[in-house]
Design a protein around this motif. Structure first.
Motif, PDB file in Angstrom:
ATOM      1  N   GLY A 154       0.800  -1.215   0.000  1.00 33.11           N
ATOM      2  CA  GLY A 154       0.000   0.000   0.000  1.00 33.11           C
ATOM      3  C   GLY A 154       0.839   1.273   0.000  1.00 33.11           C
ATOM      4  O   GLY A 154       0.381   2.318   0.462  1.00 33.11           O
ATOM      5  N   ASN A 155       2.054   1.212  -0.504  1.00 35.53           N
ATOM      6  CA  ASN A 155       2.988   2.338  -0.509  1.00 35.53           C
ATOM      7  C   ASN A 155       2.470   3.442  -1.437  1.00 35.53           C
ATOM      8  O   ASN A 155       2.692   3.417  -2.640  1.00 35.53           O
ATOM      9  CB  ASN A 155       4.365   1.857  -0.950  1.00 35.53           C
ATOM     10  CG  ASN A 155       5.424   2.928  -0.918  1.00 35.53           C
ATOM     11  OD1 ASN A 155       5.143   4.111  -0.804  1.00 35.53           O
ATOM     12  ND2 ASN A 155       6.671   2.497  -1.022  1.00 35.53           N
ATOM     13  N   LYS A 156       1.800   4.418  -0.875  1.00 33.75           N
ATOM     14  CA  LYS A 156       1.207   5.503  -1.647  1.00 33.75           C
ATOM     15  C   LYS A 156       2.264   6.419  -2.266  1.00 33.75           C
ATOM     16  O   LYS A 156       2.057   6.945  -3.358  1.00 33.75           O
ATOM     17  CB  LYS A 156       0.242   6.332  -0.778  1.00 33.75           C
ATOM     18  CG  LYS A 156      -0.953   5.550  -0.289  1.00 33.75           C
ATOM     19  CD  LYS A 156      -1.806   5.075  -1.432  1.00 33.75           C
ATOM     20  CE  LYS A 156      -3.011   4.303  -0.941  1.00 33.75           C
ATOM     21  NZ  LYS A 156      -3.572   3.444  -1.971  1.00 33.75           N
ATOM     22  N   LEU A 157       3.377   6.610  -1.589  1.00 30.22           N
ATOM     23  CA  LEU A 157       4.417   7.488  -2.097  1.00 30.22           C
ATOM     24  C   LEU A 157       4.970   6.968  -3.429  1.00 30.22           C
ATOM     25  O   LEU A 157       5.183   7.741  -4.370  1.00 30.22           O
ATOM     26  CB  LEU A 157       5.557   7.630  -1.070  1.00 30.22           C
ATOM     27  CG  LEU A 157       6.671   8.603  -1.446  1.00 30.22           C
ATOM     28  CD1 LEU A 157       6.179  10.041  -1.390  1.00 30.22           C
ATOM     29  CD2 LEU A 157       7.867   8.398  -0.527  1.00 30.22           C
ATOM     30  N   MET A 158       5.193   5.668  -3.505  1.00 25.21           N
ATOM     31  CA  MET A 158       5.809   5.093  -4.705  1.00 25.21           C
ATOM     32  C   MET A 158       4.780   4.537  -5.702  1.00 25.21           C
ATOM     33  O   MET A 158       5.144   4.146  -6.815  1.00 25.21           O
ATOM     34  CB  MET A 158       6.804   3.990  -4.316  1.00 25.21           C
ATOM     35  CG  MET A 158       7.978   4.496  -3.523  1.00 25.21           C
ATOM     36  SD  MET A 158       8.912   5.738  -4.436  1.00 25.21           S
ATOM     37  CE  MET A 158      10.190   6.096  -3.265  1.00 25.21           C
ATOM     38  N   GLU A 159       3.527   4.525  -5.316  1.00 26.23           N
ATOM     39  CA  GLU A 159       2.469   3.977  -6.184  1.00 26.23           C
ATOM     40  C   GLU A 159       2.500   4.541  -7.611  1.00 26.23           C
ATOM     41  O   GLU A 159       2.371   3.767  -8.577  1.00 26.23           O
ATOM     42  CB  GLU A 159       1.114   4.237  -5.532  1.00 26.23           C
ATOM     43  CG  GLU A 159      -0.048   3.572  -6.240  1.00 26.23           C
ATOM     44  CD  GLU A 159      -1.340   3.807  -5.464  1.00 26.23           C
ATOM     45  OE1 GLU A 159      -1.971   2.805  -5.109  1.00 26.23           O
ATOM     46  OE2 GLU A 159      -1.692   4.980  -5.222  1.00 26.23           O
ATOM     47  N   PRO A 160       2.704   5.845  -7.796  1.00 30.07           N
ATOM     48  CA  PRO A 160       2.727   6.355  -9.182  1.00 30.07           C
ATOM     49  C   PRO A 160       3.867   5.809 -10.037  1.00 30.07           C
ATOM     50  O   PRO A 160       3.834   5.917 -11.267  1.00 30.07           O
ATOM     51  CB  PRO A 160       2.901   7.873  -9.007  1.00 30.07           C
ATOM     52  CG  PRO A 160       2.552   8.168  -7.597  1.00 30.07           C
ATOM     53  CD  PRO A 160       2.829   6.916  -6.817  1.00 30.07           C
ATOM     54  N   TYR A 161       4.870   5.233  -9.414  1.00 34.93           N
ATOM     55  CA  TYR A 161       6.050   4.776 -10.136  1.00 34.93           C
ATOM     56  C   TYR A 161       6.094   3.258 -10.313  1.00 34.93           C
ATOM     57  O   TYR A 161       7.057   2.728 -10.856  1.00 34.93           O
ATOM     58  CB  TYR A 161       7.322   5.242  -9.407  1.00 34.93           C
ATOM     59  CG  TYR A 161       7.285   6.718  -9.105  1.00 34.93           C
ATOM     60  CD1 TYR A 161       7.440   7.658 -10.118  1.00 34.93           C
ATOM     61  CD2 TYR A 161       7.051   7.160  -7.812  1.00 34.93           C
ATOM     62  CE1 TYR A 161       7.385   9.004  -9.846  1.00 34.93           C
ATOM     63  CE2 TYR A 161       6.996   8.510  -7.535  1.00 34.93           C
ATOM     64  CZ  TYR A 161       7.155   9.436  -8.553  1.00 34.93           C
ATOM     65  OH  TYR A 161       7.086  10.773  -8.277  1.00 34.93           O
ATOM     66  N   GLU A 162       5.089   2.584  -9.817  1.00 34.07           N
ATOM     67  CA  GLU A 162       5.050   1.127  -9.933  1.00 34.07           C
ATOM     68  C   GLU A 162       4.719   0.729 -11.366  1.00 34.07           C
ATOM     69  O   GLU A 162       4.969  -0.302 -11.825  1.00 34.07           O
ATOM     70  CB  GLU A 162       4.041   0.517  -8.958  1.00 34.07           C
ATOM     71  CG  GLU A 162       4.446   0.629  -7.515  1.00 34.07           C
ATOM     72  CD  GLU A 162       5.676  -0.166  -7.116  1.00 34.07           C
ATOM     73  OE1 GLU A 162       6.024  -1.169  -7.746  1.00 34.07           O
ATOM     74  OE2 GLU A 162       6.323   0.242  -6.139  1.00 34.07           O
TER      75      GLU A 162
END
Length: 162
Positions: A154-162
């Protein structure tokens, strides 16, 4: 290094030792290594790193500093002392995997890093590895971070880069 440069400029450490720690800190999570022992991945990984660095004639202090940082990189307690390299790998681990302490790294830096080294679904992959280790070794040290797999996935900080 962005963390120390921006937030802890008085911290001193060997950049080479930190690089080796970064490169080797999850060596115990490979499919073969995870199953090669009953030990938690950090402890076995530290032994592997120590043997590898020693075999390449790394100075004892450096080899042992890397091994200690690997052992302790998920010890997020609020008391006790730790080396600078150990503190940095802890900060980087929870930043990268759970999005904690997002204020420590400028998002432009994150974007530059991800452009050079794409995550390629890292959060899902590592979450799966955490669950796998806990399934194989319910006593493993990874259980010290409550809800770690869920936090990684659930890492919201890195979610856009997954």
């Amino acid at each position: 290094q962005a963390i120390t440069t921006q937030h802890f400029p008085t911290w001193t450490y060997s950049p080479e030792t930190y690089l080796l720690t970064c490169l080797l800190h999850d060596i115990g999570t490979s499919a073969a290594n995870l199953r090669a022992t009953y030990q938690s991945f950090e402890f076995y990984g530290a032994q592997l790193a120590l043997a590898l660095l020693s075999s390449h004639k790394s100075p004892q202090a450096q080899s042992e500093a890397v091994a200690e940082a690997i052992i302790r990189h998920q010890d997020l307690g609020e008391t006790g002392n730790i080396t600078t390299v150990g503190a940095l790998i802890q900060l980087a681990t929870v930043f990268d995997n759970m999005g904690m302490n997002g204020e420590l790294v400028h998002m432009g830096t994150v974007e530059n890093v991800v452009e050079a080294w794409p995550r390629k679904g890292w959060s899902g992959c590592f979450g799966k590895t955490i669950r796998e280790e806990i399934g194989l070794k319910p006593w493993c040290h990874t259980t010290i971070i409550e809800g770690f797999a869920e936090g990684v996935e659930g890492n919201k900080l890195m979610e856009p880069y997954e």
